[in-house]
Write a protein that holds these residues in place. Structure first.
Motif, PDB file in Angstrom:
ATOM      1  N   ALA A   1       0.823  -1.209   0.000  1.00 41.07           N
ATOM      2  CA  ALA A   1       0.000   0.000   0.000  1.00 41.07           C
ATOM      3  C   ALA A   1       0.858   1.260   0.000  1.00 41.07           C
ATOM      4  CB  ALA A   1      -0.918   0.004   1.216  1.00 41.07           C
ATOM      5  N   PHE A   2       2.077   1.170   0.518  1.00 40.98           N
ATOM      6  CA  PHE A   2       2.950   2.335   0.593  1.00 40.98           C
ATOM      7  C   PHE A   2       3.814   2.516  -0.643  1.00 40.98           C
ATOM      8  CE2 PHE A   2       2.451   1.202   5.178  1.00 40.98           C
ATOM      9  CZ  PHE A   2       1.622   2.264   5.488  1.00 40.98           C
ATOM     10  N   GLU A   3       3.817   1.574  -1.548  1.00 40.01           N
ATOM     11  CA  GLU A   3       4.617   1.666  -2.763  1.00 40.01           C
ATOM     12  C   GLU A   3       3.837   2.471  -3.798  1.00 40.01           C
ATOM     13  OE1 GLU A   3       7.275  -0.900  -3.955  1.00 40.01           O
ATOM     14  OE2 GLU A   3       7.659  -1.699  -1.963  1.00 40.01           O
ATOM     15  N   THR A   4       4.272   3.684  -4.047  1.00 38.10           N
ATOM     16  CA  THR A   4       3.557   4.556  -4.980  1.00 38.10           C
ATOM     17  C   THR A   4       4.314   4.784  -6.276  1.00 38.10           C
ATOM     18  OG1 THR A   4       4.536   6.492  -3.927  1.00 38.10           O
ATOM     19  CG2 THR A   4       2.395   5.768  -3.106  1.00 38.10           C
ATOM     20  N   ILE A   5       5.559   4.349  -6.328  1.00 46.20           N
ATOM     21  CA  ILE A   5       6.387   4.589  -7.515  1.00 46.20           C
ATOM     22  C   ILE A   5       6.898   3.253  -8.051  1.00 46.20           C
ATOM     23  CG2 ILE A   5       8.499   5.669  -8.370  1.00 46.20           C
ATOM     24  CD1 ILE A   5       8.187   7.739  -6.140  1.00 46.20           C
ATOM     25  N   ASN A   6       6.734   3.049  -9.338  1.00 52.32           N
ATOM     26  CA  ASN A   6       7.303   1.873  -9.983  1.00 52.32           C
ATOM     27  C   ASN A   6       8.711   2.236 -10.452  1.00 52.32           C
ATOM     28  OD1 ASN A   6       4.919   0.450  -9.659  1.00 52.32           O
ATOM     29  ND2 ASN A   6       4.105   1.171 -11.601  1.00 52.32           N
ATOM     30  N   LYS A   7       9.707   1.534  -9.920  1.00 60.26           N
ATOM     31  CA  LYS A   7      11.092   1.850 -10.264  1.00 60.26           C
ATOM     32  C   LYS A   7      11.456   1.278 -11.628  1.00 60.26           C
ATOM     33  CE  LYS A   7      12.921   2.106  -5.620  1.00 60.26           C
ATOM     34  NZ  LYS A   7      13.895   1.576  -4.669  1.00 60.26           N
ATOM     35  N   SER A   8      12.214   2.060 -12.363  1.00 62.47           N
ATOM     36  CA  SER A   8      12.695   1.609 -13.661  1.00 62.47           C
ATOM     37  C   SER A   8      14.098   1.032 -13.500  1.00 62.47           C
ATOM     38  CB  SER A   8      12.730   2.786 -14.646  1.00 62.47           C
ATOM     39  OG  SER A   8      13.667   3.742 -14.200  1.00 62.47           O
ATOM     40  N   ASP A   9      14.619   0.476 -14.559  1.00 63.89           N
ATOM     41  CA  ASP A   9      15.986  -0.062 -14.527  1.00 63.89           C
ATOM     42  C   ASP A   9      16.998   1.041 -14.247  1.00 63.89           C
ATOM     43  OD1 ASP A   9      15.091  -2.617 -15.032  1.00 63.89           O
ATOM     44  OD2 ASP A   9      15.302  -2.417 -17.204  1.00 63.89           O
TER      45      ASP A   9
ATOM     46  N   ALA B   1      16.509   3.641 -12.321  1.00 65.58           N
ATOM     47  CA  ALA B   1      16.457   3.928 -10.887  1.00 65.58           C
ATOM     48  C   ALA B   1      17.279   2.910 -10.095  1.00 65.58           C
ATOM     49  CB  ALA B   1      15.010   3.930 -10.410  1.00 65.58           C
ATOM     50  N   TYR B   2      17.192   1.640 -10.469  1.00 63.51           N
ATOM     51  CA  TYR B   2      17.993   0.615  -9.775  1.00 63.51           C
ATOM     52  C   TYR B   2      19.491   0.838 -10.020  1.00 63.51           C
ATOM     53  CZ  TYR B   2      13.759  -1.985  -8.701  1.00 63.51           C
ATOM     54  OH  TYR B   2      12.536  -2.366  -8.204  1.00 63.51           O
ATOM     55  N   ALA B   3      19.857   1.234 -11.233  1.00 65.96           N
ATOM     56  CA  ALA B   3      21.276   1.503 -11.534  1.00 65.96           C
ATOM     57  C   ALA B   3      21.775   2.685 -10.732  1.00 65.96           C
ATOM     58  CB  ALA B   3      21.434   1.749 -13.031  1.00 65.96           C
ATOM     59  N   GLU B   4      20.957   3.728 -10.584  1.00 62.52           N
ATOM     60  CA  GLU B   4      21.374   4.885  -9.801  1.00 62.52           C
ATOM     61  C   GLU B   4      21.569   4.531  -8.317  1.00 62.52           C
ATOM     62  OE1 GLU B   4      18.396   7.825 -10.481  1.00 62.52           O
ATOM     63  OE2 GLU B   4      19.247   8.451 -12.392  1.00 62.52           O
ATOM     64  N   GLU B   5      20.705   3.664  -7.786  1.00 66.67           N
ATOM     65  CA  GLU B   5      20.834   3.253  -6.385  1.00 66.67           C
ATOM     66  C   GLU B   5      22.121   2.489  -6.119  1.00 66.67           C
ATOM     67  OE1 GLU B   5      17.353   1.092  -5.297  1.00 66.67           O
ATOM     68  OE2 GLU B   5      16.188   2.909  -4.930  1.00 66.67           O
ATOM     69  N   MET B   6      22.604   1.771  -7.110  1.00 65.93           N
ATOM     70  CA  MET B   6      23.827   1.007  -6.929  1.00 65.93           C
ATOM     71  C   MET B   6      25.031   1.923  -6.722  1.00 65.93           C
ATOM     72  SD  MET B   6      23.255  -2.219  -9.567  1.00 65.93           S
ATOM     73  CE  MET B   6      24.788  -1.899 -10.299  1.00 65.93           C
ATOM     74  N   TYR B   7      24.969   3.150  -7.248  1.00 65.96           N
ATOM     75  CA  TYR B   7      26.100   4.066  -7.166  1.00 65.96           C
ATOM     76  C   TYR B   7      25.951   5.091  -6.050  1.00 65.96           C
ATOM     77  CZ  TYR B   7      27.593   1.952 -11.453  1.00 65.96           C
ATOM     78  OH  TYR B   7      28.007   1.057 -12.387  1.00 65.96           O
ATOM     79  N   LEU B   8      24.948   4.971  -5.213  1.00 66.97           N
ATOM     80  CA  LEU B   8      24.785   5.912  -4.096  1.00 66.97           C
ATOM     81  C   LEU B   8      25.644   5.520  -2.918  1.00 66.97           C
ATOM     82  CD1 LEU B   8      20.979   6.634  -4.093  1.00 66.97           C
ATOM     83  CD2 LEU B   8      22.809   8.101  -4.863  1.00 66.97           C
TER      84      LEU B   8
END
Length: 51
Positions: free
Chosen positions: A34-42, A44-51
């Motif tokens: 219910a709290f997931e409001t954004i569908n992440k794209s590929d 977005a996942y690539a950007e998270e890996m470099y944070l």
């Protein structure tokens, strides 16, 4: 203060004007969807890996 915050923490301002840091936790696994409001794209996942 903002740099030391982790996932699930937010800033909260009460009716008296005081600001504090609060932690929010999901009590039941069924509520997570219910709290997931954004569908992440590929991208977005690539950007998270470099944070």
């Amino acid at each position: 203060m903002l740099e030391s915050m982790f996932q699930g923490q937010r800033l909260f301002k009460d009716i008296y004007g005081r600001t504090a840091k609060i932690s929010i936790e999901c009590l039941f696994d069924e509520w997570k969807g219910a709290f997931e409001t954004i569908n992440k794209s590929d991208v977005a996942y690539a950007e998270e890996m470099y944070l």
